[in-house]
Design a protein around this motif. Structure first.
Motif, PDB file in Angstrom:
ATOM      1  N   THR A  18       0.810  -1.225   0.000  1.00 44.48           N
ATOM      2  CA  THR A  18       0.000   0.000   0.000  1.00 44.48           C
ATOM      3  C   THR A  18       0.842   1.273   0.000  1.00 44.48           C
ATOM      4  O   THR A  18       0.292   2.371   0.050  1.00 44.48           O
ATOM      5  CB  THR A  18      -0.885   0.032   1.262  1.00 44.48           C
ATOM      6  OG1 THR A  18      -0.033  -0.070   2.423  1.00 44.48           O
ATOM      7  CG2 THR A  18      -1.868  -1.130   1.268  1.00 44.48           C
ATOM      8  N   PRO A  76      -7.964  10.899   5.357  1.00 45.10           N
ATOM      9  CA  PRO A  76      -8.822   9.726   5.145  1.00 45.10           C
ATOM     10  C   PRO A  76      -9.708   9.849   3.916  1.00 45.10           C
ATOM     11  O   PRO A  76      -9.985   8.854   3.241  1.00 45.10           O
ATOM     12  CB  PRO A  76      -9.658   9.661   6.428  1.00 45.10           C
ATOM     13  CG  PRO A  76      -8.899  10.438   7.435  1.00 45.10           C
ATOM     14  CD  PRO A  76      -8.199  11.515   6.665  1.00 45.10           C
ATOM     15  N   TYR A  79      -7.413   9.343   0.873  1.00 46.82           N
ATOM     16  CA  TYR A  79      -6.925   7.968   0.809  1.00 46.82           C
ATOM     17  C   TYR A  79      -8.032   7.008   0.395  1.00 46.82           C
ATOM     18  O   TYR A  79      -7.822   6.107  -0.432  1.00 46.82           O
ATOM     19  CB  TYR A  79      -6.328   7.543   2.152  1.00 46.82           C
ATOM     20  CG  TYR A  79      -5.755   6.143   2.087  1.00 46.82           C
ATOM     21  CD1 TYR A  79      -4.563   5.900   1.407  1.00 46.82           C
ATOM     22  CD2 TYR A  79      -6.415   5.062   2.670  1.00 46.82           C
ATOM     23  CE1 TYR A  79      -4.042   4.629   1.315  1.00 46.82           C
ATOM     24  CE2 TYR A  79      -5.897   3.782   2.583  1.00 46.82           C
ATOM     25  CZ  TYR A  79      -4.716   3.572   1.907  1.00 46.82           C
ATOM     26  OH  TYR A  79      -4.215   2.297   1.802  1.00 46.82           O
ATOM     27  N   LYS A  80      -9.212   7.192   0.947  1.00 43.31           N
ATOM     28  CA  LYS A  80     -10.318   6.287   0.601  1.00 43.31           C
ATOM     29  C   LYS A  80     -10.675   6.392  -0.883  1.00 43.31           C
ATOM     30  O   LYS A  80     -11.064   5.403  -1.509  1.00 43.31           O
ATOM     31  CB  LYS A  80     -11.542   6.590   1.469  1.00 43.31           C
ATOM     32  CG  LYS A  80     -12.545   5.445   1.498  1.00 43.31           C
ATOM     33  CD  LYS A  80     -13.599   5.644   2.563  1.00 43.31           C
ATOM     34  CE  LYS A  80     -14.568   4.471   2.571  1.00 43.31           C
ATOM     35  NZ  LYS A  80     -15.653   4.649   3.551  1.00 43.31           N
ATOM     36  N   MET A  83      -7.222   4.670  -2.641  1.00 46.71           N
ATOM     37  CA  MET A  83      -6.495   3.544  -2.040  1.00 46.71           C
ATOM     38  C   MET A  83      -6.392   2.328  -2.963  1.00 46.71           C
ATOM     39  O   MET A  83      -5.673   1.372  -2.637  1.00 46.71           O
ATOM     40  CB  MET A  83      -7.139   3.135  -0.711  1.00 46.71           C
ATOM     41  CG  MET A  83      -8.523   2.567  -0.806  1.00 46.71           C
ATOM     42  SD  MET A  83      -9.193   2.239   0.861  1.00 46.71           S
ATOM     43  CE  MET A  83     -10.758   1.467   0.413  1.00 46.71           C
ATOM     44  N   LYS A 113      -4.518   0.644  10.330  1.00 50.78           N
ATOM     45  CA  LYS A 113      -5.137   1.523   9.342  1.00 50.78           C
ATOM     46  C   LYS A 113      -6.577   1.795   9.785  1.00 50.78           C
ATOM     47  O   LYS A 113      -7.208   0.956  10.436  1.00 50.78           O
ATOM     48  CB  LYS A 113      -5.116   0.844   7.973  1.00 50.78           C
ATOM     49  CG  LYS A 113      -5.672   1.697   6.831  1.00 50.78           C
ATOM     50  CD  LYS A 113      -5.852   0.870   5.581  1.00 50.78           C
ATOM     51  CE  LYS A 113      -4.539   0.469   4.957  1.00 50.78           C
ATOM     52  NZ  LYS A 113      -3.824   1.607   4.343  1.00 50.78           N
ATOM     53  N   ALA A 117     -11.144   1.875   5.829  1.00 48.19           N
ATOM     54  CA  ALA A 117     -10.224   1.469   4.766  1.00 48.19           C
ATOM     55  C   ALA A 117      -9.878  -0.010   4.879  1.00 48.19           C
ATOM     56  O   ALA A 117      -9.785  -0.712   3.867  1.00 48.19           O
ATOM     57  CB  ALA A 117      -8.956   2.311   4.822  1.00 48.19           C
ATOM     58  N   LEU A 121     -10.671  -2.489   1.837  1.00 47.00           N
ATOM     59  CA  LEU A 121      -9.616  -3.213   1.139  1.00 47.00           C
ATOM     60  C   LEU A 121      -9.787  -4.719   1.270  1.00 47.00           C
ATOM     61  O   LEU A 121      -9.526  -5.466   0.324  1.00 47.00           O
ATOM     62  CB  LEU A 121      -8.246  -2.783   1.676  1.00 47.00           C
ATOM     63  CG  LEU A 121      -7.810  -1.376   1.270  1.00 47.00           C
ATOM     64  CD1 LEU A 121      -6.592  -0.938   2.077  1.00 47.00           C
ATOM     65  CD2 LEU A 121      -7.503  -1.307  -0.231  1.00 47.00           C
TER      66      LEU A 121
END
Length: 218
Positions: A18, A76, A79-80, A83, A113, A117, A121
């Motif tokens: 990641t 966040p 990133y979301k 990701m 994390k 997320a 994932l």
């Protein structure tokens, strides 16, 4: 006879690579708020303790930085959204999980994390293999506290003597010790073999195939 039938995994640096997407999201915040821009190798040294600590290490003056709260709001979200841009399982991971499932193992993820997320994932990459995924949230103490590991055990209906923990960092070694279960460390993630040894790693593996054999031989 061994009663091990459950493998609990760290996520970043253990199952998924990641680092590029994490670096991109950190740098998004740094550029927006005038902080330094980082390489993947520099971010690799800062991860493992959740996004609050990651941002604290990334921003000059850490949590005293006037932009810390804004970064914690923006990171966040960015990133979301991103990701899945570069993130993927390490080579051999899916085969390893399939083999463990074939041998009757229950599988879980416990990560620092943020929880949304982690669950996202897990669903994107491991929906057929991994039954439980737990990340950082205000409701439970994060690693190296054993609380999230114990929560995974409750959800899987297993006991500590049934479990083994797998991770790539010193946080994972400490977490397993605090939970009273064995730890296998992997050296393909964010920490080197030398670092892992210096931080108490007892067993270190270099490939998912070697990891599969180590888990099944516990």
């Amino acid at each position: 006879m061994s009663t091990r039938n459950t493998a609990i995994f760290d996520l970043d640096g253990t199952l998924l690579n990641t680092i590029q997407d994490l670096t991109n999201s950190v740098n998004y915040c740094m550029k927006k708020y005038g902080g330094p821009v980082y390489t993947c190798e520099e971010i690799r040294e800062k991860v493992g303790n959740g996004i609050y600590v990651l941002m604290e290490k990334a921003l000059p003056d850490g949590r005293s930085n006037p932009n810390y709260d804004a970064c914690m709001k923006d990171f966040p979200v960015h990133y979301k959204e991103h990701m899945l841009d570069n993130t993927k399982p390490y080579d051999g991971i899916i085969d390893m999980l399939h083999t463990l499932k074939e041998h009757g193992y229950k599988l879980a993820i416990v990560s620092n994390k943020f929880d949304a997320a982690v669950k996202g994932l897990c669903k994107d990459f491991f929906a057929d293999e991994i039954e439980v995924a737990i990340g950082e949230s205000p409701a439970i103490h994060k690693k190296p506290a054993p609380d999230t590991v114990f929560q995974a055990m409750r959800e899987l209906n297993v006991k500590p003597e049934n479990c083994i923990y797998i991770g790539d960092s010193e946080v994972d070694i400490q977490t397993a010790a605090n939970a009273g279960i064995p730890c296998i460390s992997v050296n393909w993630g964010f920490k080197s073999t030398e670092f892992l040894k210096e931080n108490g790693a007892i067993q270190i593996v270099s490939t998912p195939k070697e990891l599969t054999e180590s888990i099944l031989n516990q």
